[in-house]
Design an enzyme around this catalytic site. Structure first.
Site: not given
Lengths: 275, 485
Positions: A104, A209
Site C-alpha cells: 500500500c 492488505h
C-alpha cells in the site's frame, strides 16, 4: 521489538520490518506474524528486527524486508529518512535478490513518483518502475475485496491471491516492471489495465492488505523459500497444515461468486487519506 | 418563514407516519427512517427542531464509548433535574438525531418538550460537522479517537481534521464548550488551546503500562509532528504523554484515581472534580467505562450541575445494550461485549482475562457488514494473544469466522486449548450461541465478544427467546414523553 526463537538449524531468517514501530496501518503486523510463525513451526530460526528512523540497511543484513502502510502525516515524516538513510540499502537489497514485500503506502513510495493531483509531484525511491497518480478526492477510492491471479505463482500450486484494498492513488507500471498479478475481481493498480502490484527481482509491491499473508500461505512460503534459497540453494519447505488458511482464502473466492458488487465501498465525508 | 414552517410541518407529519409504520412492522423501532424521510423533504428540519430545545444540545462523539457515555450523561442529567431527549438506540447519524426529535414534534413542526428538556445526542464521527452546525450544540464531548473502519472513515488524522474544520467554521455567536479526553493526544489538542475546554483523564499511576498497544494511532504529536513519548499508557494510545518538543498532556479538571476493578461487577474509583471528591462504584466493568463516566462528569460540569446527583447516577448506572450486558440462559450467564475495533477488543480481552482464573468459555464473532466495516484487517491489530492458555471452550462465529479462526491460530490461542476443551468454527450465530452455552457448566459464564451487527443479531435472538428486551424498548424510544423532574 525482537522476536527470537531457539535455532535448531544453521539457517536463520532475519526479517527486517521497516519503521515497524511507526508504519502499522491495515494490520501489517499480521504479515510479520505469519512469516514468523511459519518459520517457527518448521524449526527455522527466525528473528524480526524493527528498522527505525536513523537505522541503515546493511548489505546482507536481512533475509526478508517488509514495509507496510502508514497514515499520511506519519508517512511524510518518514520520507526524509527513507531518502537519506534507507535508499541505498533498500536498492542494494532488491538488487541482491532479497525478498521484499511492500504494501500500500510503501508500495507507492518505492515507485518513481507520486502525483497528488493538487500540487507538485513527490519523488519516490524509483526502485519499482511505476508511478502513482491521485485522480482527486471526488473520484471514488478503490475499496474492497480483491482476487488476483498471481503471475509468478509456484508451478503446480494455487495461483489465486486474495486481499483487501483501500487506496485513492492509481498506479501505472512501466515497461521495465512486471505486474504481480492479473485482477480477477476488484481494482488492483488502477482499475483500468487489469494489473495488480509489481514484481522486480524478488521484490513485490502490492495494494493488498487484509492482512495479505494470513490468507495466502503460498505467498508467505514463497518469501520464506526465497530467503532460504539464498542461504542454502534450496527453497524447499516442509508442508504445514493450512486448512484454516485455505478455508479463509476460499471464503473470499466464494464471495466473489455470490456478491454482486463487493468492491468500491462508500466513503464518508471528504475522508480518507490523500493517497 | 411561513412557507418554511409549512414545509417542516409537512415533513414532520410524513416522518411520523414513517415511524409508526416502521414500529408497526417491527423493523428497528423507527430509530432512523422517520429522520431519513424528513431530512429528504426538509433539510432544515434538524436545525429548526433542535434549536427549540430549551436546554440546548450536548453532542457525544468519538470512536469508542459514544453510546455508553451518552447513556451516562442522560442518567446524570436526569438526576440533576433535566429532561434529556436522547437518541438512546445508538442511531447516531443526522437522521437518527432527527428521528429522536420528531418523536417530540407536533405536525406544525413545533417541539413539545418540558422547559427543562435538553438534547443528548450520540453522533457518528462522520456526522459531527452537520449535527454540530445544525443543532448549535452547547457542549461537544469527544471520548477518544482510535482506528476504526478505515474503509469507511479514512484514517484517524483525516477525522480529527474534519472535526477541527467543523469547530472553526462555527459562527462567533456560537458558544461551544468542548469536553475532551486529556489522555488522548489527538483529541486533547482539538481545541487549539481554548480556555473554556473541560478535560478529563485517569490519574492513577498504578493503572496501565509503559508502552502503547500495537494498534497505536498516535505516534506523532498532533501539535508539532514530533515523536510522541509515553510516561504511562492506560490503554490503546491513551495515557500520559509528552512529545520531543515538550507538548505534554494537559492537566485534566476531572480525574479518576485509586481505581479498583471488581470483576464483572464493575469498577470503584475516586472522582476528583473542581466541586470536590467522591468515592464512586461504577457497576459496569472495563477501564474504558471509567473514561466514559469521566466524560459524563465533565459534561455535567460544563452544564454547571452539582456533584451529588452526578455521583449517585454513576452508582446506579445500568449500562447500555450489548456493552457488558448480562443475560441468564438455561442457568448459565452470558456476558455480551461489543468489540468492534482493535482497542475495544483489547480492552474486552483484558477484562475477560483480568478476572483471573483460566478455562474461560469464549465466543468471538466477526461480521463485515457496512456497520461493522467491510475490512476485517483490524483483527490482526487486536492482541488476541492475551487469551493464550486462558480458554477451555472457544467458539468462533460470524460471516468472517474463517478469518477469525486464522487469527486465533496465529495468536496461539487455538493451540493452547487443552485436549479436554473444544474449538468450534460455526458461521451461524444462533448455532454458535447454542453450542457455546450448552458447552458451559450450569452456573458458568460465557463471554461473547462480538462486532456491531453480530451484537444486534445475537440480541434480537435473545429477545425472540425471551431473554432480553428489544433495544428500542430498553432505550425508551417508544415512550412518547420523557418524564420531567
Amino acid at each position: 521489538m525482537t522476536i527470537n526463537s531457539v535455532p535448531s538449524s544453521k539457517v536463520r531468517v532475519r526479517i527486517g520490518h521497516l519503521y515497524g514501530d511507526l508504519l502499522n496501518l491495515y494490520a501489517d503486523r499480521g504479515n510479520i506474524l505469519v512469516l514468523t510463525r511459519r518459520c517457527e513451526w518448521r524449526n527455522i530460526a527466525v528473528e524480526v528486527v524493527s528498522i527505525g528512523v536513523g537505522d541503515r540497511i546493511g548489505s546482507g543484513e536481512f533475509d526478508i524486508l517488509f514495509m507496510g502502510g502508514g497514515q499520511d502525516g506519519d508517512q511524510q515524516f518518514l520520507e526524509d529518512d527513507l531518502f537519506r538513510v534507507k535508499a541505498d540499502g533498500l536498492r542494494g537489497a532488491v538488487h541482491d535478490g532479497v525478498p521484499v514485500l511492500a504494501v500500500c503506502g510503501s508500495y507507492q513510495l518505492l515507485g518513481h513518483y507520486y502525483d497528488p493531483g493538487t500540487g507538485p509531484r513527490l519523488a519516490g525511491l524509483g526502485i519499482f518502475d511505476m508511478h502513482t497518480v491521485h485522480p482527486g478526492l471526488s473520484v471514488r477510492r478503490c475499496i474492497g475485496d480483491v482476487v488476483v491471479d498471481w503471475i509468478g505463482a509456484p508451478v503446480g500450486g494455487p495461483s489465486s491471491v486474495v486481499g483487501f484494498e483501500n487506496h485513492g492513488g492509481r498506479t501505472y507500471i512501466g515497461s521495465g516492471a512486471r505486474a504481480f498479478g492479473r485482477v480477477v475481481s476488484g481494482n488492483g493498480n488502477n482499475g483500468e489495465d487489469g494489473t495488480e502490484g509489481v514484481v522486480q527481482a524478488n521484490a513485490i509491491g502490492t495494494y493488498l492488505h487484509g492482512s495479505l499473508l494470513p490468507k495466502n500461505p503460498h505467498l508467505a512460503d514463497h518469501l520464506i523459500g526465497m530467503a532460504l534459497a539464498r542461504q542454502t540453494g534450496s527453497a524447499k519447505l516442509e508442508p504445514l497444515d493450512d486448512h484454516l488458511e485455505w478455508q479463509a482464502h476460499q471464503t473470499i473466492l466464494d464471495r466473489r461468486a455470490s456478491h454482486v458488487a463487493p468492491v468500491g465501498g462508500r466513503v464518508k465525508g471528504s475522508g480518507g487519506s490523500a493517497r | 418563514m411561513r412557507s418554511r414552517r409549512l414545509r417542516t410541518g409537512f415533513a414532520v407529519a410524513m416522518g411520523q407516519i414513517a415511524g409508526w409504520v416502521s414500529r408497526a412492522v417491527g423493523r428497528g423501532g423507527g430509530t432512523a427512517l422517520p429522520g431519513l424521510v424528513v431530512d429528504y423533504l426538509d433539510p432544515s428540519a434538524l436545525a429548526h427542531l433542535a434549536r427549540q430545545l430549551p436546554g440546548g444540545v450536548v453532542m457525544v462523539t468519538g470512536t469508542n464509548g459514544k453510546t455508553t457515555t451518552s447513556h451516562l450523561i442522560r442518567a446524570m442529567l436526569e438526576a440533576a433535574g433535566w429532561a434529556p431527549i436522547h437518541n438512546a438506540s445508538g442511531s447516531n447519524l443526522s437522521r437518527g438525531v432527527l428521528a429522536t426529535l420528531l418523536r417530540h414534534a407536533s405536525f406544525t413542526g413545533a417541539l413539545r418538550v418540558p422547559e427543562n428538556a435538553i438534547g443528548v445526542f450520540e453522533t457518528d464521527e462522520a456526522a459531527v460537522p452537520r449535527v454540530l452546525r445544525d443543532t448549535r450544540a452547547r457542549v461537544l464531548v469527544v471520548t477518544n479517537l482510535f482506528r476504526d473502519q478505515l474503509d469507511r472513515y479514512g484514517e484517524v488524522n483525516a477525522i480529527a481534521q474534519q472535526w477541527r474544520d467543523a469547530i472553526s467554521a462555527l459562527p462567533g455567536s456560537h458558544d461551544l464548550r468542548l469536553v475532551l479526553n486529556a489522555d488522548d493526544p489527538t483529541v486533547s489538542a482539538l481545541d487549539g488551546g481554548s480556555a473554556t475546554t473541560i478535560r478529563f483523564g485517569i490519574g492513577d499511576p498504578d493503572v496501565g503500562r509503559d508502552a502503547p498497544d500495537h494498534a497505536s494511532d498516535a505516534n506523532f504529536c498532533p501539535v508539532c509532528g514530533g515523536r510522541m513519548r509515553y510516561i504511562r499508557v492506560t490503554y490503546g494510545h491513551l495515557g500520559d504523554f509528552v512529545c520531543d518538543n515538550g507538548h505534554a498532556r494537559p492537566t485534566p479538571a476531572i480525574v479518576a484515581t485509586d481505581i479498583q476493578a471488581d470483576g464483572w461487577e464493575g469498577t470503584a474509583f475516586t472522582l476528583k472534580t473542581p466541586r470536590g471528591e467522591r468515592r464512586v462504584s461504577l457497576p459496569v466493568p472495563g477501564l474504558y467505562n471509567v473514561y466514559n463516566a469521566l466524560a459524563g462528569v465533565a459534561s455535567s460540569e460544563a452544564l454547571g450541575c452539582d456533584l451529588e446527583p452526578i455521583a449517585s447516577a454513576i452508582g446506579t448506572f445500568r449500562g447500555a445494550f450489548g456493552r457488558f450486558e448480562r443475560f441468564t440462559i438455561d442457568g448459565r450467564r452470558l456476558v455480551m461485549v461489543l468489540a468492534k475495533n482493535p482497542v475495544g477488543m483489547n480492552e474486552a480481552l483484558r477484562t475477560v482475562v483480568g478476572r483471573g482464573g483460566s478455562g474461560h468459555h469464549v465466543l468471538v464473532a466477526l461480521n463485515d457488514f457496512d456497520a461493522d466495516g467491510r475490512d476485517v484487517s483490524w483483527i490482526w491489530d487486536a492482541d488476541f494473544e492475551i487469551l493464550v492458555g486462558q480458554v477451555s471452550c472457544l467458539t468462533i462465529s460470524g460471516h468472517r469466522a474463517d478469518d477469525l479462526a486464522v487469527r486465533l491460530k496465529y495468536a496461539g490461542v487455538i493451540g493452547s486449548i487443552p485436549s479436554s476443551g473444544t474449538v468450534t468454527v460455526l458461521g451461524g450465530l444462533a448455532d454458535a450461541l447454542d453450542g457455546a452455552v450448552s458447552g458451559a457448566p450450569v452456573g458458568g459464564t460465557v463471554v461473547a465478544m462480538v462486532t456491531y451487527t453480530a451484537m444486534l443479531e445475537l440480541r434480537s435472538l435473545l429477545v425472540r427467546r425471551g431473554h432480553a428486551r428489544a433495544y428500542w424498548d430498553d432505550a425508551g424510544v417508544n415512550s412518547p414523553e420523557v418524564t420531567a423532574r
